[in-house]
Write an enzyme that holds these catalytic residues in place. Sequence first.
Site, PDB file in Angstrom:
ATOM      1  N   LYS A 156      32.040  54.459  53.963  1.00 38.47           N
ATOM      2  CA  LYS A 156      30.249  54.476  54.168  1.00 38.47           C
ATOM      3  C   LYS A 156      30.172  54.820  55.664  1.00 38.47           C
ATOM      4  O   LYS A 156      29.060  54.358  56.451  1.00 38.47           O
ATOM      5  CB  LYS A 156      29.602  53.125  54.074  1.00 38.47           C
ATOM      6  CG  LYS A 156      30.181  53.137  52.897  1.00 38.47           C
ATOM      7  CD  LYS A 156      28.984  53.092  51.473  1.00 38.47           C
ATOM      8  CE  LYS A 156      29.429  52.308  50.114  1.00 38.47           C
ATOM      9  NZ  LYS A 156      29.396  52.633  49.412  1.00 38.47           N
ATOM     10  N   CYS A 157      31.282  56.082  56.129  1.00 39.40           N
ATOM     11  CA  CYS A 157      31.034  55.927  57.728  1.00 39.40           C
ATOM     12  C   CYS A 157      30.897  57.656  58.257  1.00 39.40           C
ATOM     13  O   CYS A 157      30.779  58.694  56.918  1.00 39.40           O
ATOM     14  CB  CYS A 157      32.381  56.078  58.203  1.00 39.40           C
ATOM     15  SG  CYS A 157      32.889  56.509  59.851  1.00 39.40           S
ATOM     16  N   GLY A 158      29.939  58.178  59.231  1.00 41.42           N
ATOM     17  CA  GLY A 158      29.706  59.212  59.077  1.00 41.42           C
ATOM     18  C   GLY A 158      30.727  59.767  59.322  1.00 41.42           C
ATOM     19  O   GLY A 158      30.521  61.434  59.092  1.00 41.42           O
ATOM     20  N   THR A 176      33.897  59.732  56.925  1.00 40.69           N
ATOM     21  CA  THR A 176      34.402  60.040  55.884  1.00 40.69           C
ATOM     22  C   THR A 176      34.140  60.952  55.473  1.00 40.69           C
ATOM     23  O   THR A 176      35.203  61.019  54.701  1.00 40.69           O
ATOM     24  CB  THR A 176      32.719  59.165  54.867  1.00 40.69           C
ATOM     25  OG1 THR A 176      32.759  57.864  55.031  1.00 40.69           O
ATOM     26  CG2 THR A 176      33.414  59.011  53.731  1.00 40.69           C
TER      27      THR A 176
END
Length: 182
Positions: free
Chosen positions: A34-36, A38
Amino acid sequence: MKIYDINVTTNRGESKSMSEYKGKVLLIANTASKCGFTDQYTQLEKLNAEFKDKGLCVLGFPSDNFANQEPDDDENIAKNCQLNFGVTFELLKKGDVRGENAAEIFKFLTSKQGFKGFDKEHPLSAKVSETLEKNFPEILKGDGVKWNFTKFLVDKNGEVVARFEPTASFDKIKNSIENLLK
């Protein structure tokens, strides 16, 4: 101590010695779904597909150390990575990559390759630095992992030869891998 003295746990809960990777080039990354950053799963998988038959092993270590960006359990992480990013490289047990409870392998990796800053040319470098300074200043101290998708490159002899922050160019990473596989 060498990297081959360390044991890790697979995402199925089995203990595994890093000595099983002797003679291989390793690209070790802490990951989050759920990371920028990803979308880097896709780029890691491309490197895996291109170089696995030449001696590269990509290892992903999911972690929820940064702003709750990996909330799932190991089974769901594996399903998500395969379904959404086509990941075939090995995913290990979700755990800490920084702080007191950091997995031994990340304590080892960061002791060998310290933080040298984010790649200034990446469009998100300023944003990551600003976010850390404002919301998580303690993360900026020392050589620990600073954010998701920090990558460490280990040569065939088990030496940690490079560290790539999440803002590093994949062209730079690929060139480094190619040089080690020669």
